[in-house]
Design a protein around this motif. Sequence first.
Motif, PDB file in Angstrom:
ATOM      1  N   HIS A   1       4.803  -7.472   4.654  1.00  0.00           N
ATOM      2  CA  HIS A   1       4.928  -8.794   5.258  1.00  0.00           C
ATOM      3  C   HIS A   1       4.043  -8.895   6.498  1.00  0.00           C
ATOM      4  N   ALA A   2       3.578 -10.106   6.757  1.00  0.00           N
ATOM      5  CA  ALA A   2       2.723 -10.330   7.921  1.00  0.00           C
ATOM      6  C   ALA A   2       3.505 -10.262   9.218  1.00  0.00           C
ATOM      7  N   ALA A   3       4.779 -10.620   9.166  1.00  0.00           N
ATOM      8  CA  ALA A   3       5.629 -10.631  10.359  1.00  0.00           C
ATOM      9  C   ALA A   3       7.077 -10.491   9.916  1.00  0.00           C
ATOM     10  N   ALA A   4       7.967 -10.368  10.883  1.00  0.00           N
ATOM     11  CA  ALA A   4       9.371 -10.135  10.578  1.00  0.00           C
ATOM     12  C   ALA A   4      10.027 -11.318   9.895  1.00  0.00           C
ATOM     13  N   ASN A   5       9.530 -12.518  10.112  1.00  0.00           N
ATOM     14  CA  ASN A   5      10.188 -13.711   9.591  1.00  0.00           C
ATOM     15  C   ASN A   5       9.454 -14.322   8.394  1.00  0.00           C
ATOM     16  N   THR A   6       8.590 -13.550   7.735  1.00  0.00           N
ATOM     17  CA  THR A   6       7.871 -14.044   6.565  1.00  0.00           C
ATOM     18  C   THR A   6       8.257 -13.232   5.336  1.00  0.00           C
ATOM     19  N   GLU A   7       8.020 -13.775   4.146  1.00  0.00           N
ATOM     20  CA  GLU A   7       8.362 -13.073   2.912  1.00  0.00           C
ATOM     21  C   GLU A   7       7.181 -12.931   1.965  1.00  0.00           C
ATOM     22  N   GLU A   8       6.121 -13.683   2.172  1.00  0.00           N
ATOM     23  CA  GLU A   8       4.933 -13.527   1.335  1.00  0.00           C
ATOM     24  C   GLU A   8       4.405 -12.102   1.456  1.00  0.00           C
ATOM     25  N   GLN A   9       4.056 -11.506   0.331  1.00  0.00           N
ATOM     26  CA  GLN A   9       3.565 -10.127   0.336  1.00  0.00           C
ATOM     27  C   GLN A   9       2.041 -10.087   0.284  1.00  0.00           C
ATOM     28  N   ARG A  10       1.459  -9.327   1.217  1.00  0.00           N
ATOM     29  CA  ARG A  10       0.018  -9.167   1.300  1.00  0.00           C
ATOM     30  C   ARG A  10      -0.347  -7.681   1.204  1.00  0.00           C
ATOM     31  N   LEU A  11      -1.608  -7.405   1.001  1.00  0.00           N
ATOM     32  CA  LEU A  11      -2.086  -6.026   0.934  1.00  0.00           C
ATOM     33  C   LEU A  11      -2.699  -5.625   2.261  1.00  0.00           C
ATOM     34  N   TYR A  12      -2.330  -4.424   2.736  1.00  0.00           N
ATOM     35  CA  TYR A  12      -2.805  -3.914   4.020  1.00  0.00           C
ATOM     36  C   TYR A  12      -3.381  -2.507   3.841  1.00  0.00           C
ATOM     37  N   ILE A  13      -4.228  -2.125   4.809  1.00  0.00           N
ATOM     38  CA  ILE A  13      -4.802  -0.784   4.839  1.00  0.00           C
ATOM     39  C   ILE A  13      -4.772  -0.262   6.263  1.00  0.00           C
ATOM     40  N   SER A  14      -4.587   1.064   6.398  1.00  0.00           N
ATOM     41  CA  SER A  14      -4.630   1.694   7.717  1.00  0.00           C
ATOM     42  C   SER A  14      -5.182   3.104   7.561  1.00  0.00           C
TER      43      SER A  14
ATOM     44  N   ALA B   1       0.864 -10.290 -13.163  1.00  0.00           N
ATOM     45  CA  ALA B   1      -0.402  -9.876 -13.767  1.00  0.00           C
ATOM     46  C   ALA B   1      -1.150  -8.953 -12.810  1.00  0.00           C
ATOM     47  N   LEU B   2      -2.276  -8.428 -13.269  1.00  0.00           N
ATOM     48  CA  LEU B   2      -3.123  -7.587 -12.426  1.00  0.00           C
ATOM     49  C   LEU B   2      -4.303  -8.371 -11.887  1.00  0.00           C
ATOM     50  N   GLY B   3      -4.570  -8.188 -10.591  1.00  0.00           N
ATOM     51  CA  GLY B   3      -5.760  -8.727  -9.957  1.00  0.00           C
ATOM     52  C   GLY B   3      -6.629  -7.583  -9.454  1.00  0.00           C
ATOM     53  N   MET B   4      -7.798  -7.891  -8.893  1.00  0.00           N
ATOM     54  CA  MET B   4      -8.703  -6.818  -8.492  1.00  0.00           C
ATOM     55  C   MET B   4      -9.581  -7.217  -7.317  1.00  0.00           C
ATOM     56  N   LEU B   5      -9.747  -6.267  -6.380  1.00  0.00           N
ATOM     57  CA  LEU B   5     -10.729  -6.352  -5.304  1.00  0.00           C
ATOM     58  C   LEU B   5     -11.803  -5.304  -5.573  1.00  0.00           C
ATOM     59  N   THR B   6     -13.032  -5.592  -5.129  1.00  0.00           N
ATOM     60  CA  THR B   6     -14.142  -4.666  -5.344  1.00  0.00           C
ATOM     61  C   THR B   6     -14.920  -4.476  -4.050  1.00  0.00           C
ATOM     62  N   ALA B   7     -15.272  -3.213  -3.771  1.00  0.00           N
ATOM     63  CA  ALA B   7     -16.116  -2.891  -2.620  1.00  0.00           C
ATOM     64  C   ALA B   7     -17.070  -1.770  -3.015  1.00  0.00           C
ATOM     65  N   SER B   8     -18.105  -1.590  -2.246  1.00  0.00           N
ATOM     66  CA  SER B   8     -18.996  -0.453  -2.453  1.00  0.00           C
ATOM     67  C   SER B   8     -18.243   0.843  -2.131  1.00  0.00           C
ATOM     68  N   ALA B   9     -18.535   1.894  -2.864  1.00  0.00           N
ATOM     69  CA  ALA B   9     -17.875   3.180  -2.633  1.00  0.00           C
ATOM     70  C   ALA B   9     -18.311   3.824  -1.330  1.00  0.00           C
ATOM     71  N   THR B  10     -19.304   3.245  -0.657  1.00  0.00           N
ATOM     72  CA  THR B  10     -19.725   3.757   0.655  1.00  0.00           C
ATOM     73  C   THR B  10     -19.364   2.795   1.784  1.00  0.00           C
ATOM     74  N   ALA B  11     -18.725   1.684   1.448  1.00  0.00           N
ATOM     75  CA  ALA B  11     -18.354   0.697   2.468  1.00  0.00           C
ATOM     76  C   ALA B  11     -17.188   1.198   3.301  1.00  0.00           C
ATOM     77  N   ASP B  12     -17.037   0.613   4.481  1.00  0.00           N
ATOM     78  CA  ASP B  12     -15.859   0.885   5.299  1.00  0.00           C
ATOM     79  C   ASP B  12     -14.704   0.071   4.721  1.00  0.00           C
ATOM     80  N   PRO B  13     -13.682   0.705   4.122  1.00  0.00           N
ATOM     81  CA  PRO B  13     -12.615  -0.069   3.490  1.00  0.00           C
ATOM     82  C   PRO B  13     -11.747  -0.832   4.474  1.00  0.00           C
ATOM     83  N   MET B  14     -11.861  -0.496   5.781  1.00  0.00           N
ATOM     84  CA  MET B  14     -11.126  -1.234   6.805  1.00  0.00           C
ATOM     85  C   MET B  14     -11.813  -2.563   7.155  1.00  0.00           C
ATOM     86  N   ASN B  15     -13.002  -2.770   6.610  1.00  0.00           N
ATOM     87  CA  ASN B  15     -13.719  -4.023   6.812  1.00  0.00           C
ATOM     88  C   ASN B  15     -13.329  -4.970   5.682  1.00  0.00           C
ATOM     89  N   ALA B  16     -12.467  -5.918   5.978  1.00  0.00           N
ATOM     90  CA  ALA B  16     -11.972  -6.818   4.939  1.00  0.00           C
ATOM     91  C   ALA B  16     -13.097  -7.566   4.244  1.00  0.00           C
TER      92      ALA B  16
END
Length: 354
Positions: free
Chosen positions: A181-194, A252-267
Amino acid sequence: MFKLRSILTGWLLIGLLGCAKKEPAPFTPTVVTPPVVSTTYTNPLLSSGPDPWVYQKDGFYYYMATTGNNVTLRKTAKMSELSSAPATVVWTPPSNGANSRDIWAPELHFLDGKWYIYFTAGPGNCCGGQRMWVLENSAADPTTGTWIEKGRVFNPNEDFWAIDPTVLEQNGQRYLVWSGHAAANTEEQRLYISRMSNPWTLTGARVELSRPQFRWEQQGVLPVNEGPQILKNAGKTFLVYSASHCTSDDYALGMLTASATADPMNAAAWTKTPTPVFVTNATAGTYGPGHNAFFKSKDGQQDWLIYHANSRPNQGCGDARNPRMQPFTYRADGTPDFGTPVSIGAALPRPGGE
């Protein structure tokens, strides 16, 4: 004299008959019919198994799925024979506390010479209490040894509802990717990385990679992006995730794509495919296919997709979801082509090398 001659003649006949060669009985070979080894398998692999996960190491496959009340491992040399692999409970939650209920989506990883299991658990309120946890085991075989609780995996400054952790390794750095969740009072689910400083510690702020922006990601009771999984091919990193709420047959399944040498923390390095990449196939008895994982065949020549689905419409998020597997290929540009879900009960070729 005659009597003596008769006796001598009798002895001679007995001697000659005793020395006669006896013909052996005719030899009849025993024909052993080898057992018929099936070259096919059928889906589903098990009658139940939401959120399936497979990890390969040293010729074995380790399978996990949501049980709800513990963490269980199956070990097999052949994925098509998963149903005959014994189920070993490797961790049982405490009777109460922050990780005592709703044990979801466990994943096994081998990192830095040890085994780790990431999973989701909470105190019983799945809509607000779910968090990410990790276990550690130094045994050679993860179905043996002692699993030690390493605690929660989180950033104290962003302590919100979080589920479905998985590990990404890129450019010599390790990352955790999850749904939250983006915050304590939200329910929409998003994808995060750390970033991770070790297998149980996040470092620095999280970055949002995806949110449910298309209608096919917003079906059911909530807009959802969850169940992230990593796939690499042809110099690209693919983040395959589940979209829409599991109450919907449009899961269903969705997909994101990035270069295998990219910084994955860069959205901005990630590009979202605007349409789902794997969807319901009602004629095949596959409703709401999602929360997948990937593995290679034993001969290393085939790529396989494992996922859960319901066999009938409107079965929602429960134990009716069962694991299925099927091979997939890559397009000319290196992107995966998962095709369509295959029919339950159909005889399919076993993975190469089995």
